[in-house]
Design an enzyme around this catalytic site. Structure first.
Site, short mmCIF file in Angstrom:
data_model
loop_
_atom_site.label_atom_id
_atom_site.label_comp_id
_atom_site.label_asym_id
_atom_site.label_seq_id
_atom_site.Cartn_x
_atom_site.Cartn_y
_atom_site.Cartn_z
N ASP A 171 0.83 -1.21 0.00
CA ASP A 171 0.00 0.00 0.00
C ASP A 171 0.87 1.26 0.00
O ASP A 171 1.96 1.27 0.57
CB ASP A 171 -0.92 -0.03 1.23
CG ASP A 171 -2.11 0.91 1.08
OD1 ASP A 171 -2.34 1.42 -0.03
OD2 ASP A 171 -2.82 1.11 2.09
N HIS A 218 2.27 3.37 -9.19
CA HIS A 218 2.10 1.91 -9.34
C HIS A 218 3.31 1.29 -10.05
O HIS A 218 3.73 0.19 -9.74
CB HIS A 218 0.80 1.60 -10.09
CG HIS A 218 -0.43 2.00 -9.35
ND1 HIS A 218 -0.68 1.57 -8.06
CD2 HIS A 218 -1.46 2.81 -9.66
CE1 HIS A 218 -1.82 2.09 -7.63
NE2 HIS A 218 -2.31 2.86 -8.59
N LEU A 248 10.36 -20.72 -4.85
CA LEU A 248 9.40 -19.81 -4.21
C LEU A 248 8.02 -19.93 -4.89
O LEU A 248 7.93 -19.87 -6.11
CB LEU A 248 9.89 -18.36 -4.35
CG LEU A 248 8.90 -17.28 -3.90
CD1 LEU A 248 8.75 -17.25 -2.39
CD2 LEU A 248 9.33 -15.90 -4.42
#
Ligand code: IPE
Ligand code: IPE
Ligand code: MG
Length: 248
Positions: A22, A39, A133
């Site tokens: 955020d 972004h 991962l």
């Protein structure tokens, strides 16, 4: 210095980390640039955190990229975010593959622009056989929406007689969540990090976060560094997880 096995034994290490990324909008405002550039900067930060997770030996990473509530934003911002997905795939696919990263999408993405859907399908397909991962991208994701979908699927099974309502367990609900219906059964997150100073869950992993440790930082997501991340992972070792029980 401890060897790897010793340090793993003595220092609790999170198996699954969730991140609510955020603060991109506030970062853009602070830098006097359009939100979509925030972004973009957030995506650069995410790239580094994915590789850092892989290098640290974290097995599962789930990032909140776009919520079911984020559709309330302007068309310009929403399409800007979706265009970034294509950019991310084009620039990162090779490196993700070299790092043996496997990707799952948590959320329905069939209503995204075709270029984004194609990019996601290409990325998920190309990395499908990797077993390093496990990187879960929560995209058009909502925790309540996910639980609702699970309940609907279970109700159908009950109707057809495959499941018995009286015998349903919590594991049955987990199994029909995105996290439970992937190749690698994703366990509940041990640690959830939220950047930008907001201290709320905003519909992220609502079912799975029941006993997660929570950490908050004022750092805006684009400024979140692998160093701060490593500090948080270290700090996790000092948390006392009791799960309702008592240490003798
Ligand atoms: C997080 O940054 C990214 C998404 C929700 C897509 P924000 O865009 O929410 O940034 P702020 O909260 O406005 O600063
Ligand atoms: C949560 O952030 C969603 C993502 C990070 C993708 P928001 O910025 O949308 O959350 P609220 O609106 O502040 O709760
Ligand atoms: Mg926000």
């Amino acid at each position: 210095m401890c060897n790897g096995i010793m340090s793993e034994k003595t220092r609790p290490f999170p198996t699954h980390v969730g991140i609510i990324m955020d603060g991109n909008g506030r970062w853009a405002k602070a830098h006097g640039v359009p939100r979509v550039m925030g972004h973009n900067a957030g995506m650069q930060a995410m790239k580094k955190i994915v590789i850092a997770s892989s290098n640290m030996g974290i097995k599962y990473l789930t990032v909140y990229a776009f919520s079911t509530e984020n559709w309330k934003r302007s068309t310009e911002e929403v399409s800007g975010i979706f265009n970034l997905i294509v950019k991310y795939v084009n620039s990162e696919l090779e490196e993700l593959d070299e790092n043996n990263v496997h990707i799952n999408i948590f959320g329905e993405y069939d209503m995204l622009p075709k270029a984004s859907i194609d990019a996601i399908d290409k990325m998920v397909g190309r990395l499908a056989d990797n077993d390093g991962l496990v990187f879960n991208i929560a995209l058009n994701y909502g925790g309540r929406d996910e639980i609702l979908k699970s309940v609907k699927a279970i109700a159908e099974k009950c109707k057809s007689g495959e499941l018995n309502p009286a015998e349903l367990t919590e594991d049955d609900i987990s199994a029909y969540l995105y996290s439970g219906s992937t190749k690698f059964n994703v366990p509940d997150p041990d640690l959830i990090i939220r950047t930008s100073g907001e201290e709320r869950m905003s519909n992220f992993l609502t079912w799975q976060a029941a006993y997660s440790e929570l950490m908050f930082t004022d750092t805006l997501w684009p400024d979140f560094s692998p160093e701060e991340y490593a500090e948080m992972i270290n700090a996790y070792a000092n948390r006392d997880r009791r799960f309702g029980g008592r240490k003798e």
